[in-house]
Design a protein around this motif. Structure first.
Motif, PDB file in Angstrom:
ATOM      1  N   THR A 339       0.827  -1.204   0.000  1.00 35.73           N
ATOM      2  CA  THR A 339       0.000   0.000   0.000  1.00 35.73           C
ATOM      3  C   THR A 339       0.862   1.254   0.000  1.00 35.73           C
ATOM      4  OG1 THR A 339      -1.770  -1.169   1.161  1.00 35.73           O
ATOM      5  CG2 THR A 339      -1.798   1.237   1.270  1.00 35.73           C
ATOM      6  N   ALA A 340       1.920   1.253   0.804  1.00 39.21           N
ATOM      7  CA  ALA A 340       2.819   2.413   0.822  1.00 39.21           C
ATOM      8  C   ALA A 340       3.452   2.620  -0.541  1.00 39.21           C
ATOM      9  CB  ALA A 340       3.899   2.219   1.883  1.00 39.21           C
ATOM     10  N   GLY A 341       3.800   1.534  -1.221  1.00 42.09           N
ATOM     11  CA  GLY A 341       4.359   1.644  -2.560  1.00 42.09           C
ATOM     12  C   GLY A 341       3.364   2.251  -3.535  1.00 42.09           C
ATOM     13  N   ALA A 342       2.090   1.901  -3.381  1.00 48.02           N
ATOM     14  CA  ALA A 342       1.055   2.475  -4.243  1.00 48.02           C
ATOM     15  C   ALA A 342       0.854   3.953  -3.946  1.00 48.02           C
ATOM     16  CB  ALA A 342      -0.251   1.716  -4.062  1.00 48.02           C
ATOM     17  N   LEU A 343       0.890   4.324  -2.682  1.00 51.07           N
ATOM     18  CA  LEU A 343       0.791   5.739  -2.327  1.00 51.07           C
ATOM     19  C   LEU A 343       1.940   6.513  -2.962  1.00 51.07           C
ATOM     20  CD1 LEU A 343      -0.225   5.362   1.431  1.00 51.07           C
ATOM     21  CD2 LEU A 343      -1.624   6.420  -0.356  1.00 51.07           C
ATOM     22  N   LEU A 344       3.131   5.955  -2.871  1.00 48.84           N
ATOM     23  CA  LEU A 344       4.299   6.610  -3.464  1.00 48.84           C
ATOM     24  C   LEU A 344       4.161   6.688  -4.993  1.00 48.84           C
ATOM     25  CD1 LEU A 344       6.985   7.863  -2.619  1.00 48.84           C
ATOM     26  CD2 LEU A 344       8.038   5.611  -2.888  1.00 48.84           C
ATOM     27  N   ALA A 345       3.633   5.617  -5.590  1.00 48.37           N
ATOM     28  CA  ALA A 345       3.458   5.599  -7.040  1.00 48.37           C
ATOM     29  C   ALA A 345       2.481   6.668  -7.503  1.00 48.37           C
ATOM     30  CB  ALA A 345       2.982   4.219  -7.496  1.00 48.37           C
ATOM     31  N   ASP A 351       2.191  10.478   2.802  1.00 44.65           N
ATOM     32  CA  ASP A 351       1.403   9.352   3.297  1.00 44.65           C
ATOM     33  C   ASP A 351       2.231   8.071   3.340  1.00 44.65           C
ATOM     34  OD1 ASP A 351      -1.398  10.744   3.203  1.00 44.65           O
ATOM     35  OD2 ASP A 351      -0.466  11.142   1.278  1.00 44.65           O
ATOM     36  N   ALA A 352       3.093   7.887   2.335  1.00 46.91           N
ATOM     37  CA  ALA A 352       3.957   6.699   2.310  1.00 46.91           C
ATOM     38  C   ALA A 352       4.959   6.722   3.455  1.00 46.91           C
ATOM     39  CB  ALA A 352       4.679   6.614   0.964  1.00 46.91           C
ATOM     40  N   VAL A 353       5.497   7.885   3.752  1.00 46.82           N
ATOM     41  CA  VAL A 353       6.446   8.002   4.862  1.00 46.82           C
ATOM     42  C   VAL A 353       5.742   7.736   6.190  1.00 46.82           C
ATOM     43  CG1 VAL A 353       7.956   9.594   6.121  1.00 46.82           C
ATOM     44  CG2 VAL A 353       7.974   9.565   3.621  1.00 46.82           C
ATOM     45  N   ARG A 354       4.493   8.119   6.283  1.00 47.09           N
ATOM     46  CA  ARG A 354       3.725   7.848   7.502  1.00 47.09           C
ATOM     47  C   ARG A 354       3.616   6.340   7.742  1.00 47.09           C
ATOM     48  NH1 ARG A 354      -0.045  11.297   6.211  1.00 47.09           N
ATOM     49  NH2 ARG A 354      -1.609   9.768   5.593  1.00 47.09           N
ATOM     50  N   LEU A 398      12.930   2.029  -1.603  1.00 50.99           N
ATOM     51  CA  LEU A 398      12.101   2.683  -2.615  1.00 50.99           C
ATOM     52  C   LEU A 398      11.948   4.176  -2.312  1.00 50.99           C
ATOM     53  CD1 LEU A 398      10.283   2.314  -5.133  1.00 50.99           C
ATOM     54  CD2 LEU A 398       8.385   1.818  -3.572  1.00 50.99           C
ATOM     55  N   LEU A 399      11.707   4.511  -1.050  1.00 50.46           N
ATOM     56  CA  LEU A 399      11.604   5.915  -0.663  1.00 50.46           C
ATOM     57  C   LEU A 399      12.931   6.641  -0.856  1.00 50.46           C
ATOM     58  CD1 LEU A 399       9.359   5.542   2.488  1.00 50.46           C
ATOM     59  CD2 LEU A 399       8.907   7.147   0.629  1.00 50.46           C
ATOM     60  N   ARG A 400      14.033   5.957  -0.571  1.00 49.02           N
ATOM     61  CA  ARG A 400      15.353   6.571  -0.753  1.00 49.02           C
ATOM     62  C   ARG A 400      15.576   6.962  -2.202  1.00 49.02           C
ATOM     63  NH1 ARG A 400      20.109   4.920  -2.495  1.00 49.02           N
ATOM     64  NH2 ARG A 400      19.432   2.756  -2.764  1.00 49.02           N
ATOM     65  N   ARG A 401      15.069   6.157  -3.118  1.00 49.09           N
ATOM     66  CA  ARG A 401      15.252   6.447  -4.537  1.00 49.09           C
ATOM     67  C   ARG A 401      14.242   7.462  -5.064  1.00 49.09           C
ATOM     68  NH1 ARG A 401      14.829   0.867  -4.769  1.00 49.09           N
ATOM     69  NH2 ARG A 401      13.099   1.026  -6.257  1.00 49.09           N
ATOM     70  N   GLU A 402      12.984   7.322  -4.625  1.00 45.50           N
ATOM     71  CA  GLU A 402      11.910   8.124  -5.204  1.00 45.50           C
ATOM     72  C   GLU A 402      11.676   9.446  -4.476  1.00 45.50           C
ATOM     73  OE1 GLU A 402      10.174   7.461  -7.943  1.00 45.50           O
ATOM     74  OE2 GLU A 402      11.239   5.583  -8.336  1.00 45.50           O
ATOM     75  N   ASP A 690       5.379   4.483 -16.930  1.00 45.47           N
ATOM     76  CA  ASP A 690       6.837   4.643 -16.933  1.00 45.47           C
ATOM     77  C   ASP A 690       7.540   3.672 -17.879  1.00 45.47           C
ATOM     78  OD1 ASP A 690       6.302   6.516 -15.021  1.00 45.47           O
ATOM     79  OD2 ASP A 690       7.196   5.404 -13.350  1.00 45.47           O
ATOM     80  N   GLY A 691       6.856   2.599 -18.271  1.00 50.77           N
ATOM     81  CA  GLY A 691       7.492   1.591 -19.113  1.00 50.77           C
ATOM     82  C   GLY A 691       8.465   0.710 -18.365  1.00 50.77           C
ATOM     83  N   ARG A 692       8.376   0.686 -17.059  1.00 49.99           N
ATOM     84  CA  ARG A 692       9.228  -0.175 -16.226  1.00 49.99           C
ATOM     85  C   ARG A 692       8.490  -0.464 -14.926  1.00 49.99           C
ATOM     86  NH1 ARG A 692      11.429   2.450 -11.909  1.00 49.99           N
ATOM     87  NH2 ARG A 692      11.287   4.727 -11.919  1.00 49.99           N
ATOM     88  N   ILE A 693       8.900  -1.525 -14.240  1.00 49.72           N
ATOM     89  CA  ILE A 693       8.250  -1.879 -12.983  1.00 49.72           C
ATOM     90  C   ILE A 693       8.618  -0.842 -11.931  1.00 49.72           C
ATOM     91  CG2 ILE A 693       8.080  -3.597 -11.145  1.00 49.72           C
ATOM     92  CD1 ILE A 693       8.588  -5.749 -13.221  1.00 49.72           C
ATOM     93  N   PHE A 694       7.626  -0.163 -11.411  1.00 52.89           N
ATOM     94  CA  PHE A 694       7.864   0.965 -10.506  1.00 52.89           C
ATOM     95  C   PHE A 694       8.638   0.560  -9.256  1.00 52.89           C
ATOM     96  CE2 PHE A 694       6.337   3.297  -6.723  1.00 52.89           C
ATOM     97  CZ  PHE A 694       6.902   4.534  -6.990  1.00 52.89           C
ATOM     98  N   ASP A 695       8.265  -0.557  -8.646  1.00 51.10           N
ATOM     99  CA  ASP A 695       8.864  -0.913  -7.352  1.00 51.10           C
ATOM    100  C   ASP A 695       9.944  -1.987  -7.476  1.00 51.10           C
ATOM    101  OD1 ASP A 695       7.187  -2.997  -7.988  1.00 51.10           O
ATOM    102  OD2 ASP A 695       5.999  -2.921  -6.146  1.00 51.10           O
ATOM    103  N   GLN A 696      10.497  -2.180  -8.660  1.00 53.83           N
ATOM    104  CA  GLN A 696      11.552  -3.183  -8.832  1.00 53.83           C
ATOM    105  C   GLN A 696      12.868  -2.675  -8.253  1.00 53.83           C
ATOM    106  OE1 GLN A 696      13.247  -4.209 -12.845  1.00 53.83           O
ATOM    107  NE2 GLN A 696      12.373  -6.212 -12.344  1.00 53.83           N
ATOM    108  N   PRO A 697      13.508  -3.431  -7.348  1.00 51.21           N
ATOM    109  CA  PRO A 697      14.786  -2.992  -6.783  1.00 51.21           C
ATOM    110  C   PRO A 697      15.877  -2.967  -7.860  1.00 51.21           C
ATOM    111  CG  PRO A 697      13.806  -4.756  -5.458  1.00 51.21           C
ATOM    112  CD  PRO A 697      13.053  -4.705  -6.745  1.00 51.21           C
TER     113      PRO A 697
END
Length: 801
Positions: A339-345, A351-354, A398-402, A690-697
């Motif tokens: 869910t946090a990943g979706a909020l970030l997306a 909200d994701a940081v919360r 994910l948050l560190r990158r986005e 984006d043409g790529r998997i958003f949450d892929q490490p």
């Protein structure tokens, strides 16, 4: 009211209480921390209302009954056609229109909650379609189930400052129901014995007027004075710690201007929606983006910020009573990170940081997270799922990158990461239960999450000045990644032959698998296994979980083993529905309705999951199949029911059973909405854009798909004791406590005693020089535990393949 004037309802304690349908068509709450009520809708009426926490249901339902006073009885939730329209996309306030099946009346409702009080409001207009308003009688019927309990409720008729109201109380929680229109008659009773439904279905008007029903399964019934209000009125359902607080909330709301309350409710939601990325441009035909973002926020706690429960529903609730305390009103750490990943997306960074801060506060002392938990952090189930410890590490990465600005200094998050990584290293790679809370063993999904977290943790170790620990993390990740096929890829056997493939990844392999393996493959082929051999069933179980190896970047989408497994998944698990293809969790799944459509009761038949269409869509993104990803997004969008904009856990996969409201391709009695499904939908929207998997490490992709370094470490530990080791590998012995290792690599012609090394990550290791040994050689070893002053008493051998 004096004791002498109390009219006690007969029939105590009423029939056994049940919850209601899980097939929600709407959910809502005010988008602030003032109002601590959440409401749900189904079959044109108000269902469970939650107070003061999103994990505590306080009602079963509240709807209307219509009679003519003599020979006509109609209950809107059973005898109407329903229309449900949100005010606008992403605003969880609803306009309901319920039209009687016989065409005699129509009930219009507007449902929302007061942004500043603990009150759910229904603005109602009763419209006669045949005859006049005076020809009808309208009754409100409420079933309190306070504090998650249907039994033990007390209901009575009273007043607050002279205003007549219904009251209910149980275990320190109270409700009140009031109306802007006068009540012509009021009664409380025990469900199935003296409640208003029994009265009206028999007499077509209220003949019972009981004033108190104590300590049972109770219901409240009140006749609306239609003439006095000309068919238009507001019903307010308020809550508090005691009856007076609930009554004050109701009266206060009814004294306010309803249009102003509506304006505040809508504007607060609209303001938040305006801050999100416009992933819904261009708008799709059955677009779920704004509805999905609203679902995510609606499920968040207002006391435990960042805590988001799995669903505001009780799966097969109509068949469940007080024994099912948890339902889906719990936090699953894995679902929460999804869910946090979706909020970030969607651009909801704050909200994701919360969510991350909530996870930080609820991490167990050992470094893991509970399998699921109440919002205050108390564990509910007792299982341990290793992926649920890996996912929070991936959220930080994910948050560190986005959104590095929102994450702040990495040093703050290092202790959380380190503790989680220590737990993974000490307890992995075997998971006690897979992601579906069922079996233990080696799982491709769990391995993918663990390995990704180890590499993300290693990078964070470097960035925070702990590089000496980063190498250990990478070594463990590499060793486990090298063994994925050894542990989870089955070759040969009847099933592979039937499917026309050389092998496939299994859903989960029993922990003892490797001990029985041949020197050249992870599994003894099924055709060569003795009948009934322990764990044999695992070799036949296929799951889309294997696609996590691509989603997390450990394997390429065109890897032959992945392609083989895709063929197996589609042969065994795909089902063609009216909206397109969908997939089952695994063959032999028992979580779903029975064959005849009766409710899941601990056994059943697993049905198709829209969530899995989203995961398959992400595989299509990885493979560069844009049109396929778009088509699977459409499958998800068309898996809702009617005008509902909420995604279910499962959809029906068999012939229609109208009597049970089961229609092919539409929601079953499982959880609805499922927050995880909405999260996957949002992330797929972002990934397609984006043409790529958003949450892929990126770390896994770089290490295993780009660089592909030669790894030299092969691990041995007490929860994973291989009997063989590939040639040219160094055998690393991994212990949870320090030990003296007594070892030999020449059949005990010579021996050595060496202390293990403390890695600083909760494990102690020793590397044996096996890389140069020829095939057939053996490394032998045992342990002296200095802290306990004892020898292990067993010699262990590992043979070079």
């Amino acid at each position: 009211m004096s004791d002498s004037s109390i009219r006690y309802a007969p029939g105590w304690p009423g029939i056994p209480p049940r919850w209601t349908s899980s097939a929600k068509t709407g959910i809502g709450t005010a988008l602030n921390q003032h109002s601590k009520v959440w409401f749900t809708l189904s079959h044109g009426i108000l269902n469970e209302v939650y107070f003061p926490r999103v994990d505590q249901a306080c009602t079963r339902d509240m709807g209307f009954i219509v009679t003519n006073g003599s020979d006509y009885f109609s209950e809107e939730k059973r005898h109407c056609k329903f229309e449900n329209r949100p005010f606008e996309p992403g605003i969880p306030a609803y306009a309901l229109t319920n039209t009687c099946n016989s065409g005699r009346y129509r009930i219009h409702k507007e449902v929302l909650s007061d942004p500043y009080r603990n009150v759910v409001l229904q603005e109602v207009r009763f419209e006669p379609l045949k005859g006049e308003l005076a020809d009808y009688r309208l009754y409100a019927l409420l079933s309190p189930h306070l504090a998650n309990c249907g039994y033990g409720n007390t209901a009575w008729i009273g007043d607050y400052k002279g205003v007549p109201m219904f009251f209910g109380e149980h275990n320190g929680t109270a409700l009140s129901m009031g109306s802007s229109a006068p009540w012509k008659k009021m009664s409380v009773g025990f469900v199935g014995a003296s409640d208003g439904w029994q009265d009206l279905s028999e007499h077509f008007q209220m003949e019972w007027e009981y004033t108190r029903a104590e300590n049972g399964n109770v219901a409240c019934t009140g006749e609306i004075d239609l003439a006095a209000c000309k068919g238009e009125f507001i019903v307010a359902l308020g809550f508090g710690g005691i009856w007076a607080e609930a009554g004050q909330q109701v009266r206060s709301t009814l004294l306010e201007d309803h249009a102003e309350i509506r304006q505040h409710y809508v504007s607060q939601w609209g303001k938040w929606q305006s801050t999100l990325l416009k992933l819904d441009q261009p708008l799709r035909q059955n677009d779920l983006y704004r509805a999905s973002t609203a679902v995510l926020r609606t499920h968040e706690s207002k006391d435990f910020l960042g805590g988001i429960i799995a669903s505001l529903s009780i799966p097969w609730g109509f068949n469940k009573g007080d024994e099912d305390l948890g339902g889906y009103h719990l936090v699953w750490p894995r679902d929460l990170v999804e869910t946090a990943g979706a909020l970030l997306a969607s651009g909801a960074v704050v909200d994701a940081v919360r969510v991350l801060r909530y996870l930080e506060a609820t991490q167990e002392a050992a470094g893991n997270w509970a399998q699921n938990l109440w919002l205050d952090g108390r564990p509910y189930w007792s299982g341990i799922q290793m992926d649920e410890t890996a996912f929070p590490v991936l959220l930080i990465d994910l948050l560190r990158r986005e959104a590095p600005h929102a994450l702040g200094k990495l040093d703050r998050w290092w202790p959380m990461v380190r503790n989680a990584i220590c737990f993974i290293i000490r307890n992995g790679p075997v998971t006690q239960q897979d992601r579906w809370e069922e079996d233990a063993g080696y799982s491709p999904f769990t391995l993918a999450a663990e390995i990704s977290a180890l590499l993300a943790g290693a990078e964070m170790a470097d960035l925070t000045g702990h590089s000496e620990q980063a190498q250990t993390m990478r070594d463990v990740a590499d060793a486990w990644n090298d063994n994925i096929e050894r542990w989870t890829y089955a070759t040969g056997g009847d099933l592979a032959e039937q499917l026309g493939v050389t092998g496939y990844y299994v859903r989960i392999a029993p922990p003892q698998t490797d001990a029985a393996s041949s020197p050249t493959q992870g599994f003894v082929p099924i055709k060569n296994r003795p009948p009934g051999q322990d764990g044999e069933r695992a070799y036949h179980i296929i799951s889309p979980d294997a696609l996590a190896l691509v989603r997390f970047g450990l394997r390429a989408p065109d890897d032959p083993k992945i392609v083989n497994t895709l063929r197996a998944i589609d042969a065994l698990l795909a089902v063609e529905l009216p909206q397109g293809p969908c997939w089952y969790r695994y063959n032999g799944d028992g979580y779903g309705e029975h064959k005849d459509g009766s409710a899941f009761d601990g056994t059943g038949i697993g049905r198709a999951w829209p969530l899995l269409a989203g995961e398959r869509g992400h595989y299509a993104v990885a493979a560069g199949h844009h049109d396929e990803a778009e088509a699977l997004l459409t499958v998800m969008e068309n898996s809702t029911a009617g005008q509902s904009r909420v995604l279910p856990e499962q959809v029906w996969d068999a012939a229609d059973i109208p009597a049970l409201e089961l229609f092919r391709g539409k929601p079953t009695g499982s959880a609805c909405p499922l927050v995880w499904a909405h999260s996957e939908y949002i992330k797929l929207r972002r990934s397609i854009r984006d043409g790529r998997i958003f949450d892929q490490p990126p770390q896994t992709v770089q290490r295993y798909l780009v660089q592909r370094p030669v790894r030299r470490i092969f691990g041995w530990r007490f929860n994973n004791k291989p009997r063989t080791i590939p040639r040219n590998k160094t055998l690393r012995i991994v212990m949870l406590s320090p030990a003296l290792v007594h070892w030999s690599i020449d059949n005990w012609k010579t021996s050595h005693d060496t202390e293990t090394r403390d890695t600083g990550l909760g494990i102690h290791t020793l590397d044996l020089p096996t890389a140069s040994l020829p095939a057939g050689s053996q490394a032998a070893f045992t342990f002296f535990w200095a802290q306990e002053n004892r020898w292990e008493g067993t010699d262990y051998q590992v043979t070079v393949e």
